[in-house]
Structure formats: structure tokens, C-alpha cells
Design a protein around this motif. Sequence first.
Motif, short mmCIF file in Angstrom:
data_model
loop_
_atom_site.label_atom_id
_atom_site.label_comp_id
_atom_site.label_asym_id
_atom_site.label_seq_id
_atom_site.Cartn_x
_atom_site.Cartn_y
_atom_site.Cartn_z
N VAL A 21 0.57 -1.13 -0.15
CA VAL A 21 -0.13 -0.25 0.36
C VAL A 21 0.87 1.37 -0.45
CG1 VAL A 21 -1.64 -1.12 0.88
CG2 VAL A 21 -0.10 -0.05 2.40
N SER A 22 2.43 1.05 0.16
CA SER A 22 2.93 2.24 -0.13
C SER A 22 2.33 3.45 -1.49
CB SER A 22 4.32 2.25 -0.70
OG SER A 22 4.59 1.09 -1.85
N LYS B 115 -9.10 3.86 4.86
CA LYS B 115 -10.87 3.54 3.54
C LYS B 115 -10.69 2.95 2.86
CE LYS B 115 -14.52 7.08 2.88
NZ LYS B 115 -14.72 8.56 3.17
N MET B 116 -9.83 3.21 1.22
CA MET B 116 -9.68 2.91 0.91
C MET B 116 -8.90 1.12 0.52
SD MET B 116 -9.81 5.23 -2.02
CE MET B 116 -9.11 4.26 -3.02
N ILE B 117 -8.56 0.69 1.74
CA ILE B 117 -8.73 -0.73 1.70
C ILE B 117 -9.96 -1.25 2.36
CG2 ILE B 117 -7.44 -2.24 3.07
CD1 ILE B 117 -5.05 -0.97 3.95
N GLY B 118 -10.55 -0.67 3.09
CA GLY B 118 -11.88 -1.45 3.53
C GLY B 118 -12.64 -1.66 2.05
N ILE B 119 -12.57 0.31 1.29
CA ILE B 119 -13.69 0.01 -0.23
C ILE B 119 -13.06 -1.25 -0.77
CG2 ILE B 119 -14.12 0.96 -1.97
CD1 ILE B 119 -13.28 3.77 -0.43
N ASN C 127 -3.17 0.20 -7.49
CA ASN C 127 -3.03 0.85 -6.13
C ASN C 127 -3.07 0.00 -4.62
OD1 ASN C 127 -4.40 3.45 -6.90
ND2 ASN C 127 -6.25 3.33 -7.06
N MET C 128 -3.58 -1.39 -5.12
CA MET C 128 -2.97 -1.76 -3.74
C MET C 128 -1.48 -2.52 -3.79
SD MET C 128 -5.61 -2.29 -1.63
CE MET C 128 -4.75 -3.40 -0.21
#
Length: 875
Positions: A773-774, A789-793, A830-831
Amino acid sequence: MNFHKLLDRQIKKHFGNESLTDSKLQAFLSAVNSSYLSFERDKHLMEHAFSVSENEYDIVQHDLISEINIRNESLEKLKRTIRALSPEIQFIKEESNEDLLQIAEILENQILETNQVRAKLELFKNIIDSSSDAIQVAYETGKMFYINKSSSERIGIPMDKIRDFSVSDIEKMFHDNPDEWLKHVEQIKHQNELLLEGTTINKTTGKTIPTEVTVKHVEIGENSLVIAISRDITERKEHDKLFKLQEEKYRNIISNMNLGLLEVDNDDGIVFCNSSFERMSGFTINQMIGKQAKDLFMEGNEKLVIDDKNRRRQKGKSDSYEIQVLNKDRENKWWLISGAPNFNDDGEIIGSIGIHLDITEQKKLEQELEIAYRKTKQAAEAKEAFLANMSHEIRTPLNAIIGMIREMGREELSQKQKGFLSRTDSAANHLLSIVNSILDMSKIEAGEFQLDEETFSMPTLLNNIESILKGKAIQKKLDFHNFIDPQISKAHVGDASRLRQIFINLLDNAIKFTEKGSVTLKTESLFENTFLQKIRFTIHDTGIGMDQAYLQQIFTKFSQAEKSTSRRFGGTGLGMPITKELIQIMGGNIEIESEKDTGTTVYIDLTLPIGDINQLQSDKLIAEKNALIGTKVLLVEDNEMNRFVALQSLQYFGCSTQEAENGLIALEKLKQHKFDVILMDIQMPEMDGVMTTQNIREVLHLDVPIIAVTANAFKEDIDLYLSIGMNDYVTKPFDEYKLFLAIAKAIDQETSQKKSAETRLAIPEDDTRLYDVSKLRELSHGNEEFVQKMIGIFKENLPASLKEMQIALGKSDYQTIASVAHKLKPSIENMGIHRLDGVAREIEMNCKTENINKTELEKKVEFFLSELEKVLYKL
């Protein structure tokens, strides 16, 4: 004959009197003279046409048009004369008389100039007729003189018929009172020009049209005329009407709304307020105008707040804030103010505008809620303290009771003694289950409940539950069925003890409330992939059932189906609420269908990770006699009975044990002897377990494993123990096997039978960096909340996308596969899922080719899904 002065000079210069007797020459000179005279008239008209004022041009235009018609007739006559004189003109040219040639050239030029004037007048006429404004000309008497094309269309009168009408025929304001026209003319003469609104009447349709009119009085020759240029303002009138209605609407809203509007200048002087603000403040607007708002409503520090807000307004800043004020009666009030700078038309700040809401009642409620919250918090803390004390006080003797029962069970007993012991053990464990249920609910309510993760066999678990409960069913002459789908995985990862608790509770209820018939447990697989399996558990009984009213409250704490139930069947009413909470914490759901006197069916859906079947044997340590032989244990416990119980278990495991009644004694023993593990009680005299542990770590600097053996089972307690340096914990009354596992894990024995009890997922070592996630952190500029939040989505949306792609793959729906792959590309980047770099694009491109290699595509999609499932599980 009287010649034009220019022609006369030419004749006297170049001809003698005898030449003028020639009839042909006389006819020629007569034609030339007519042309000269016509030119003079045209020249005069042109000069006048282009010298009159802008408002007079229509009069001149009319005269010019009339003159054009006359000139056209003269021109035609001249042309006929010229044609008749053509032989003479030719004769003159042939005679090479220079004067006659000059006259002929002048004549030709005059003809050309006349055509040019005619063209200019035609252009002038077209300009006037093409004007969208209506042009009307009338005499002072009101008699109409001229209209242009636009005016003709508007009033419904032909242009050539206008002289048959008067102003009162076409203007509504003079229609009913013609005498007003003369007054109107005098006013125009006095002011020279007027701008006013009127209403024009269409004589054909009778329709009236609102107009804006510019009128001017002019003198042209002997005529006094009134020129009116009007514009249709119907659309503007509609807009004005709508604007007026809207303005009136919003004025009423502002005046009557519950929000107070206050406008102040740059010096905080009150300029305007609405009626709502008057009601809020108690002042009238006349009492407030010109006074400073802060002096009227504020005292002390509140004035400084207003000064700060006014400085912010001068910088163009808006905000909202709460402030305590005083009304006219000097009563304390609370206002919520939303303030903003006030600008004039030039964009200059001239003060500020505030919208005020009286929140006095809300503030009172907030204060009451704050008091209630503090009381609730105090009650919760008192409840937690009570439960902690109750837990400790009950668990401590229970530990001794259950431990002694366990030790007695190892002795040679008669059948009668075994029966007594069995009933005693059952009662003790029932009491323990009640205490555990209360504590479980308290943990859940406090958000402190945590699940243990281990690899277990679902079929083994269900068969074990069947063996526990089947005897009870047989005693009631009930059939007990346990159907397990062959597709159920042999190993899962989850909290097996809590699952056992759920199923025993539900099946025990089913047996308890069924007098005849059967109880059935059915387990089936609903969905499965490489890493996850969704399972449905169905528990059906033919018991007393429940009515719909009770079904609505079945998950309410301490509820029973009927008042007599607790006496007939027993129970605390906590089983179902805890069961539901546990299932929800596991990410599942529970539904119940029931009919009174018919039976009940319970559906549970759970999704569990698939575990490594090879860990089932290695994780299961065997707590047999002398399994921990040679292990040196320091037992720190102030309760003699609890020390006795623990010693029995430790001796059974083969441990070498020393005892310490409190922390101080334990520290002395640690200075003299070396131990493999310490079992530490918490509540002790002289020095408790927490302080003792801190001394061991910070003063003695020993890293010996310390296991808390405590009756305190709340998360905050456990977190404290682990934070100060303890390695693990076992709750009282301890399960002998759990104590054995904790010691085995702590000493980390190398034999296959004493492996670590920690469970692991069967993910290859090279999969530890499944995502990175860097890039998200770089995008967020270090905002960790954004990253989470992005990881949660991603976690929330990914399962549906994977399922959609799997279904599409089964149906060979390549368009959907391409669509899902395209949708997931940004998330994969992104991940930082680098093992899938470019794979989504390859899948998308392969799906769009004409000749799809299905085998190759299926391999890529399977790999794609597998990697994302690994990432999802790891997240």
C-alpha cells in the motif's frame, strides 16, 4: 426658357443667341436643364436626410420615399427623352463640339448620380423596415403620419393605411381618454424626450401588448410631429412578475422563518433584521438600528468572540459557531450563528450577515444528556467493577470445586460415587456456564469480545456435539439426526470453541423444547473457492414452537417464551442473544422460522476460511501424564485451595513445581532459582501479580515466560497483563488442557507433540507480500485514514466482483469478464498487487479478440481470482 444657373453659364459661354433657335438643340438643352433641377432637389433631400437627428429619420425617410417615387417618374421621363435625343447627342459627339460633349457627359453623370441616390434611399428604407423596434410618427393633433414595418405588424394596420388612424386608436392609454394626448404632447415639448411604458392595441386581434416607448417632439418644416420608438416588453414583464413573486416569497420566508437574520456594518452596527430575529432577541428593529450587536447581546468574553468573527469577515471568511447571549429581558440564551461577509455591487465588504438559530433548549438537553451520560458511564463502570469482582469471587471457589472434582475423577470410585461426582460436576459446570454467559454478554456490550483462531475439523466438531447431546435426546425418546454434506471441507480456520457453544446452545434448546418427534442438524456447502467456504447450518425440531410475537423478541436479553418457561425448562434468557452476537461477530447471520405447537427451524450462514488439513494433527497436543516432564514451574498463588488444584494438574503433567504465596516471595525465589515458566495469580496480598511482573521485567531483567492465571476475564485486564510483559493468560476456573497448552507454548518444546498451538494459514512463504500500500500512502500524502478507507472499500467491493467473474467464467460470458477485469485494474495498481501486474489488461484484451483461446483465458482468470482471494483473506 429659364435654365439652371450652371447650364446657363455654359450656354452663354459656348453658344450664341442664333444657335438657340435650333429646335433639336432646344429639346436637348431642355432635357439637360431638367436633369440639373432634379439633381438639385435630390441633393437637397440627401443632405437633409443625413443631417436630421436620429429620432427624425423616419419622417425624412417617408418624405424621401415619396420623393423617390416622383424622381422615378422623372427619371423614366428623362430616359425616354434621352432615347429620343440619342441621334442629336450622337450628332453633337460627331460634330466634336467640346462644350456639347461636356454637357452630354454632365447629363450622363447626373443620370448615374440619380441612380446612386435612389439606391441609398432604398437602403435607408430597408434599414428602417428591418428594425425590430416599432416606429410611429403622429401629428400634434394625434393624427397618425407614418409607421414602419414592425409597427404595422404589431398594431395590425397596413403601412399605407396608417393616415386613417389616430394615436387613440392604437395606444390604450389614450383610447379611453383622448384629451390626455394633448397633455402628453405638452409634456414631451417641455422635456423634449420621454421614456415611459405603454400598451399597444392590435386593431386586427384586439390583443394588447406592453411596450417601452421613447417619445420625442420634432419640428420639420411647418410640421410639428411626435416620434415614438417602442419595444415589446411582454417577456420582460413576465420576468418582472415572476421576480416580484419570488422576491415576495423569499421576503415572506425571511420574515417568518424561525431563523433570525441580522445584518451589521463593518463597525458591528446593526443595519437590518427580520421579524424572527426580533422575536428571538426581544428587541424591535427600531430599538436595534445603529447600535452595536455585541453591546446589545453579549458580555465579557463573548464580546471578544464577536470581535474575532468580525475580523474574519473582513478577510472574507465564513463560519458557524455557538455563543451565549442575553436577550432584552437579560435572560441567558444560546444562539447558533452562521456568519458570512456582506458584499456590495462593487465586491467591497460592507459588513456581515448572520443567520441565527435559538438552540437554548438543545443546550439544556445537551447538558441533561451529559449528566445522563456521566451517570450511565458511572453505572457502566460500577457494573463492570461488580462483574469483575463477581467473576473473581465466583470463579476462585469454582476453580477449586471443578479442580477437586477433576482430581476425584482420577481416583478409584464406586458407581454410586461416580454418579454423585457426575452430578456435582454437571452442577459446577452449569454454574460456570451462567457466569461465562453473563461475562460474554458484558464483553460484547463493551466491544471487548474477541475470537480465537485455530485450525479445526468441522465434521469432527459436529460429530463431537452429536455425541454430547444424542444421549440426552435418547432419554426423551427423540430421534437425533446429523447430516453433513460430503463437500464440507475437512479443515477450517475459526473459533471452534465458540462454534461448539453456538450449536450446543441451539441443539440443547431444540431437545429441551421438543417432547416428541425429532431434532435434526443439517450442514451443507453453499459456495466454495480455493480459500473460503460458505456453509449453511439448519437446525429443525418438532417441538412446542413459538408464536410470532415472541419471535420478534427472541434475541432480547432475559426474555422467555412464556412466564412459566423458566420454571418448566430453566435458563437465563441469555443463550439466544449471545448466540446471535457470536454469529454476527463471525460475519454470519441467523434466521428463525417457527409455528406454535408445530416446531422451529433455525438457519445459520457462515463463511469460514479453509484451513490446512495437515495442521489438524500437529496442532492437537495430547495432555497425557508426564507430557511436560522436567519443566520447572513457579506457581504464584495466595489461595491455598487453588494452589492445591493447580499442583495436582502440574504433577500429572510431570512438572517440577515451587510455590509462592505472594509477589514478594516469588521475587526472592526467582533470585535463587531458575524456572522455565511462571504461573502468576493477579489479586494477591503484599504484592499483586501486575507489580510482581513489572519487577521481574524491569528490576530482575528476566525474560522467563509468565502466564497469568486469573479470574479477571475482561479485555482491558488481559491487555494490561500482556502490556506489562506477561506472555499469555488462562482464566479461572482453568480448563486443564488449556493450562497444558499455555505451558507447552511458553516453553516452546521441540518435540512434535509440543509444537506451538498457534494456528497458521496455509499460504506459501513467498506470498507474505501479497500487496503493497505504499502507493496509496504516497497518494494520501501520509494520511493513514485515507489509506485505511481505501483498503476498506477494496475489501468491501472485491468479493462481489470475484463472484461476478466466476459466474461469468462458468457461462463463458467474456464481455462480463472483460468488464470486471477493467473495473479492477485501478484497484490492483493502487493496492500494489504486483503479481497481477498486467494480468487484468491481458484478460481484458483476450476477451475482446475474435478467436479467444478459452483454455489459456481460463488459466489466467483462475490465477487472477486465486491471487485476489489470497489478498482478500490476508486483508
